[in-house]
Structure formats: C-alpha cells, structure tokens
Design a protein around this motif. Sequence first.
Motif, PDB file in Angstrom:
ATOM      1  N   ARG A  21      29.242 -15.923  68.459  1.00 33.82           N
ATOM      2  CA  ARG A  21      28.418 -16.413  67.362  1.00 33.82           C
ATOM      3  C   ARG A  21      28.688 -15.655  66.060  1.00 33.82           C
ATOM      4  O   ARG A  21      27.966 -15.794  65.096  1.00 33.82           O
ATOM      5  CB  ARG A  21      26.945 -16.296  67.734  1.00 33.82           C
ATOM      6  N   MET A  22      29.701 -14.808  66.059  1.00 31.78           N
ATOM      7  CA  MET A  22      30.075 -14.041  64.877  1.00 31.78           C
ATOM      8  C   MET A  22      31.454 -14.509  64.411  1.00 31.78           C
ATOM      9  O   MET A  22      32.312 -14.814  65.228  1.00 31.78           O
ATOM     10  CB  MET A  22      30.123 -12.548  65.232  1.00 31.78           C
ATOM     11  N   PHE A  23      31.663 -14.586  63.088  1.00 29.84           N
ATOM     12  CA  PHE A  23      32.966 -14.978  62.573  1.00 29.84           C
ATOM     13  C   PHE A  23      33.798 -13.715  62.422  1.00 29.84           C
ATOM     14  O   PHE A  23      33.562 -12.895  61.533  1.00 29.84           O
ATOM     15  CB  PHE A  23      32.821 -15.701  61.235  1.00 29.84           C
ATOM     16  N   VAL A  24      34.753 -13.530  63.312  1.00 26.01           N
ATOM     17  CA  VAL A  24      35.607 -12.348  63.311  1.00 26.01           C
ATOM     18  C   VAL A  24      36.990 -12.747  62.806  1.00 26.01           C
ATOM     19  O   VAL A  24      37.666 -13.566  63.430  1.00 26.01           O
ATOM     20  CB  VAL A  24      35.722 -11.735  64.722  1.00 26.01           C
ATOM     21  N   VAL A  25      37.384 -12.176  61.684  1.00 23.78           N
ATOM     22  CA  VAL A  25      38.711 -12.437  61.123  1.00 23.78           C
ATOM     23  C   VAL A  25      39.642 -11.310  61.538  1.00 23.78           C
ATOM     24  O   VAL A  25      39.393 -10.140  61.228  1.00 23.78           O
ATOM     25  CB  VAL A  25      38.664 -12.535  59.588  1.00 23.78           C
ATOM     26  N   GLY A  26      40.702 -11.654  62.259  1.00 22.51           N
ATOM     27  CA  GLY A  26      41.702 -10.662  62.615  1.00 22.51           C
ATOM     28  C   GLY A  26      42.657 -10.472  61.447  1.00 22.51           C
ATOM     29  O   GLY A  26      43.308 -11.410  61.005  1.00 22.51           O
ATOM     30  N   LEU A  27      42.716  -9.258  60.915  1.00 19.71           N
ATOM     31  CA  LEU A  27      43.569  -8.939  59.770  1.00 19.71           C
ATOM     32  C   LEU A  27      44.713  -8.052  60.238  1.00 19.71           C
ATOM     33  O   LEU A  27      44.489  -6.994  60.832  1.00 19.71           O
ATOM     34  CB  LEU A  27      42.756  -8.210  58.700  1.00 19.71           C
ATOM     35  N   THR A  28      45.941  -8.489  59.985  1.00 21.44           N
ATOM     36  CA  THR A  28      47.092  -7.685  60.384  1.00 21.44           C
ATOM     37  C   THR A  28      48.227  -7.899  59.399  1.00 21.44           C
ATOM     38  O   THR A  28      48.107  -8.645  58.423  1.00 21.44           O
ATOM     39  CB  THR A  28      47.528  -8.040  61.820  1.00 21.44           C
ATOM     40  N   GLY A  29      49.327  -7.224  59.653  1.00 24.09           N
ATOM     41  CA  GLY A  29      50.500  -7.294  58.792  1.00 24.09           C
ATOM     42  C   GLY A  29      51.478  -6.235  59.247  1.00 24.09           C
ATOM     43  O   GLY A  29      51.296  -5.618  60.297  1.00 24.09           O
ATOM     44  N   GLY A  30      52.497  -5.973  58.461  1.00 26.99           N
ATOM     45  CA  GLY A  30      53.429  -4.911  58.794  1.00 26.99           C
ATOM     46  C   GLY A  30      53.025  -3.614  58.139  1.00 26.99           C
ATOM     47  O   GLY A  30      52.149  -3.577  57.268  1.00 26.99           O
ATOM     48  N   ILE A  31      53.651  -2.533  58.564  1.00 26.43           N
ATOM     49  CA  ILE A  31      53.395  -1.243  57.932  1.00 26.43           C
ATOM     50  C   ILE A  31      53.782  -1.325  56.451  1.00 26.43           C
ATOM     51  O   ILE A  31      54.796  -1.926  56.088  1.00 26.43           O
ATOM     52  CB  ILE A  31      54.186  -0.127  58.652  1.00 26.43           C
ATOM     53  N   LEU A  66      29.969 -11.812  59.348  1.00 25.73           N
ATOM     54  CA  LEU A  66      31.390 -11.772  59.021  1.00 25.73           C
ATOM     55  C   LEU A  66      31.922 -10.369  59.261  1.00 25.73           C
ATOM     56  O   LEU A  66      31.492  -9.409  58.625  1.00 25.73           O
ATOM     57  CB  LEU A  66      31.632 -12.174  57.560  1.00 25.73           C
ATOM     58  N   VAL A  67      32.863 -10.264  60.191  1.00 25.46           N
ATOM     59  CA  VAL A  67      33.484  -8.977  60.526  1.00 25.46           C
ATOM     60  C   VAL A  67      34.996  -9.123  60.417  1.00 25.46           C
ATOM     61  O   VAL A  67      35.568 -10.122  60.858  1.00 25.46           O
ATOM     62  CB  VAL A  67      33.096  -8.525  61.951  1.00 25.46           C
ATOM     63  N   ILE A  68      35.632  -8.138  59.804  1.00 29.06           N
ATOM     64  CA  ILE A  68      37.088  -8.104  59.697  1.00 29.06           C
ATOM     65  C   ILE A  68      37.610  -7.084  60.703  1.00 29.06           C
ATOM     66  O   ILE A  68      37.265  -5.896  60.627  1.00 29.06           O
ATOM     67  CB  ILE A  68      37.557  -7.709  58.288  1.00 29.06           C
ATOM     68  N   ALA A  88      39.521 -16.361  63.371  1.00 27.28           N
ATOM     69  CA  ALA A  88      40.622 -16.760  62.489  1.00 27.28           C
ATOM     70  C   ALA A  88      41.536 -15.561  62.303  1.00 27.28           C
ATOM     71  O   ALA A  88      41.133 -14.407  62.494  1.00 27.28           O
ATOM     72  CB  ALA A  88      40.088 -17.242  61.145  1.00 27.28           C
ATOM     73  N   LEU A  89      42.790 -15.844  61.913  1.00 29.95           N
ATOM     74  CA  LEU A  89      43.798 -14.794  61.788  1.00 29.95           C
ATOM     75  C   LEU A  89      44.369 -14.778  60.372  1.00 29.95           C
ATOM     76  O   LEU A  89      44.786 -15.811  59.849  1.00 29.95           O
ATOM     77  CB  LEU A  89      44.932 -15.023  62.794  1.00 29.95           C
ATOM     78  N   LEU A  90      44.377 -13.589  59.766  1.00 27.92           N
ATOM     79  CA  LEU A  90      44.838 -13.401  58.392  1.00 27.92           C
ATOM     80  C   LEU A  90      45.973 -12.380  58.411  1.00 27.92           C
ATOM     81  O   LEU A  90      45.795 -11.258  58.900  1.00 27.92           O
ATOM     82  CB  LEU A  90      43.678 -12.904  57.528  1.00 27.92           C
ATOM     83  N   VAL A  91      47.148 -12.763  57.904  1.00 27.08           N
ATOM     84  CA  VAL A  91      48.326 -11.886  57.945  1.00 27.08           C
ATOM     85  C   VAL A  91      48.770 -11.554  56.527  1.00 27.08           C
ATOM     86  O   VAL A  91      48.889 -12.446  55.682  1.00 27.08           O
ATOM     87  CB  VAL A  91      49.477 -12.547  58.731  1.00 27.08           C
ATOM     88  N   VAL A  92      49.015 -10.264  56.279  1.00 22.96           N
ATOM     89  CA  VAL A  92      49.491  -9.786  54.981  1.00 22.96           C
ATOM     90  C   VAL A  92      50.996  -9.528  55.092  1.00 22.96           C
ATOM     91  O   VAL A  92      51.441  -8.789  55.974  1.00 22.96           O
ATOM     92  CB  VAL A  92      48.775  -8.490  54.560  1.00 22.96           C
ATOM     93  N   VAL A  93      51.774 -10.123  54.194  1.00 23.92           N
ATOM     94  CA  VAL A  93      53.227  -9.957  54.211  1.00 23.92           C
ATOM     95  C   VAL A  93      53.705  -9.503  52.836  1.00 23.92           C
ATOM     96  O   VAL A  93      52.965  -9.568  51.849  1.00 23.92           O
ATOM     97  CB  VAL A  93      53.942 -11.274  54.597  1.00 23.92           C
ATOM     98  N   ALA A 119      41.698 -16.744  47.666  1.00 19.15           N
ATOM     99  CA  ALA A 119      42.232 -18.055  48.062  1.00 19.15           C
ATOM    100  C   ALA A 119      42.371 -18.158  49.573  1.00 19.15           C
ATOM    101  O   ALA A 119      42.068 -19.198  50.172  1.00 19.15           O
ATOM    102  CB  ALA A 119      43.588 -18.283  47.385  1.00 19.15           C
ATOM    103  N   ALA A 120      42.819 -17.067  50.209  1.00 17.12           N
ATOM    104  CA  ALA A 120      42.986 -17.089  51.662  1.00 17.12           C
ATOM    105  C   ALA A 120      41.645 -17.235  52.362  1.00 17.12           C
ATOM    106  O   ALA A 120      41.515 -18.019  53.310  1.00 17.12           O
ATOM    107  CB  ALA A 120      43.686 -15.808  52.111  1.00 17.12           C
ATOM    108  N   MET A 121      40.641 -16.485  51.922  1.00 20.36           N
ATOM    109  CA  MET A 121      39.321 -16.574  52.558  1.00 20.36           C
ATOM    110  C   MET A 121      38.671 -17.922  52.294  1.00 20.36           C
ATOM    111  O   MET A 121      37.939 -18.455  53.145  1.00 20.36           O
ATOM    112  CB  MET A 121      38.434 -15.442  52.076  1.00 20.36           C
ATOM    113  N   SER A 122      38.917 -18.500  51.130  1.00 23.33           N
ATOM    114  CA  SER A 122      38.390 -19.845  50.830  1.00 23.33           C
ATOM    115  C   SER A 122      38.973 -20.863  51.794  1.00 23.33           C
ATOM    116  O   SER A 122      38.268 -21.768  52.253  1.00 23.33           O
ATOM    117  CB  SER A 122      38.715 -20.205  49.384  1.00 23.33           C
TER     118      SER A 122
END
Length: 255
Positions: free
Chosen positions: A56-66, A167-169, A186-191, A248-251
């Motif tokens: 019941r919580m919106f958990v956004v997985g945030l990842t990317g490279g070093i 909302l938890v990241i 949902a999954l959010l990737v930083v490149v 923009a990504a979160m929208s």
Amino acid sequence: KNKTKRKTMQRRSIPRFLVAFGLLSLIFATLDYAVFGRLTRWTAAGVLVAGTFVQRMFVVGLTGGIATGKSSVSKLLQEQNKATIVDADQIAREVVLPGRWAHRRLVAAFGREILLADGTIDRPRLREKAFASPAARAQLNRATHTAILLEIFRQIAYLRIVCWKSLVILDAPLLFETHLDLACSALLVVVCSPEAQTARLLARDGGERDAAQRIIDAQMPLARKAARADAVIDNSGRRDQLPGAVAAAMSSLGW
C-alpha cells in the motif's frame, strides 16, 4: 487526477496482531541470520510480512551507475516530492561497523589488512581487493548483502507500519543485482555518458583511470538498467538541468 487521488486516499487500519507479527518476524529474521549465519524460515517470514505492508506504499527504486549522480537525484526527490529516502549505501556503511556481524564476515573473508587503526573498514582498501576479481566480488556480496537487505526491509516496514509514509525512495546501487526491484512500485534509473561517468569518478575518488574503469565495468551496464526502468534521468548535462529532469521523470510516474 493523480494528485486528487493521492490527497483523498484514506489510511487503512491494519489489525494489531498483524503489526505485532510483522515486527516480531523481522526481529527474529535479523537475529536468526546474525546467530546462525544462514537464511531460514524466520528470515523468509520477515521479508514476506514486510512485503505485505509495502503493497500500500509507493516505493520508487532509484538506481544507476557509480558516479552518475544518483545521490543528487535522491536529494532532489526529497526536496521536490517530499519523499522519504531509504539509502542502501548508508545502510551498507552502518552494517559493517565494528561489532556488527557483517564486519566480522568481511574480516574473515579479506583479512585484517582491510581494517584501519580504530577497527573500522578501510573502504578504499576493501574496494581495491573486492574488485580485483569476480571471486572477490562474490565474497564481498556474501559477507554483506543479507545484512543490508534485512535492514532495508526493516526500514521500509517501519515507514509503512509506524510512520504511514506514502512515497518512499529506495536508493540502491545494486537494485537489480539483489532483486530489490521486485519490491518496488516503479523503477527510476539515472544515467550519464561514459566520459562524464569516468571523469566524475576520478574527480570524486582519485586513483588511476584504469582502476576507475575496472570499477565501472564490474557493474551492470547502464543500458541494461535503463531498459528495465519505468523512467530514465539523463544526467550528462549541466547541474542546473537536473531538477527539471527529475520533475519530469516523477511526473511520468504519477507524482
């Protein structure tokens, strides 16, 4: 429409016996692995109950490279979206403090030469040894990953059960490698470009270019991570362009 839905969403009460069972399961899971050093039914039960509450919580997985700028994105999510951050990097530093069982497992795997005079882990020295070969990286993962995962699930369960966060990241460099993406809404990737990634890593940590490249090459390729994402943030440009890209990504995720 999404904002209206979030504002009108009512909290659902959870039976007290389920809350108690969930917390006890997580406590016993942590003790179980700390004492016996293996995954057992209590560990599985703790993770299962934690996952039930996270639904019941919106958990956004945030990842990317070093060195792609994931930490900068995490800070912006706190500021712009009032999100609560569960930081896997910070947890990884805490679980290997002297006296913790992950600390003991690292010393057993890599020797006392990875320790500083005060008994804490010499992180550059550990990184040098751990990234020397695939076998060494596997040793590092075996020594620390379970402790990190248990603490991540404990924090998420606490945020849901006690704090009622919506909302938890989950900020995790190894989100896909440890299958934590399965616990995310949902999954959010930083490149960023390879050139920018290498330059930032050298500016941050120093060292030789060849060593920096080995660290980058040891990780899952950014293209593979981006292909599995619900939204991608390209942080190759100027720093002042990043807030707009994050918004923009979160929208696109409905936030």
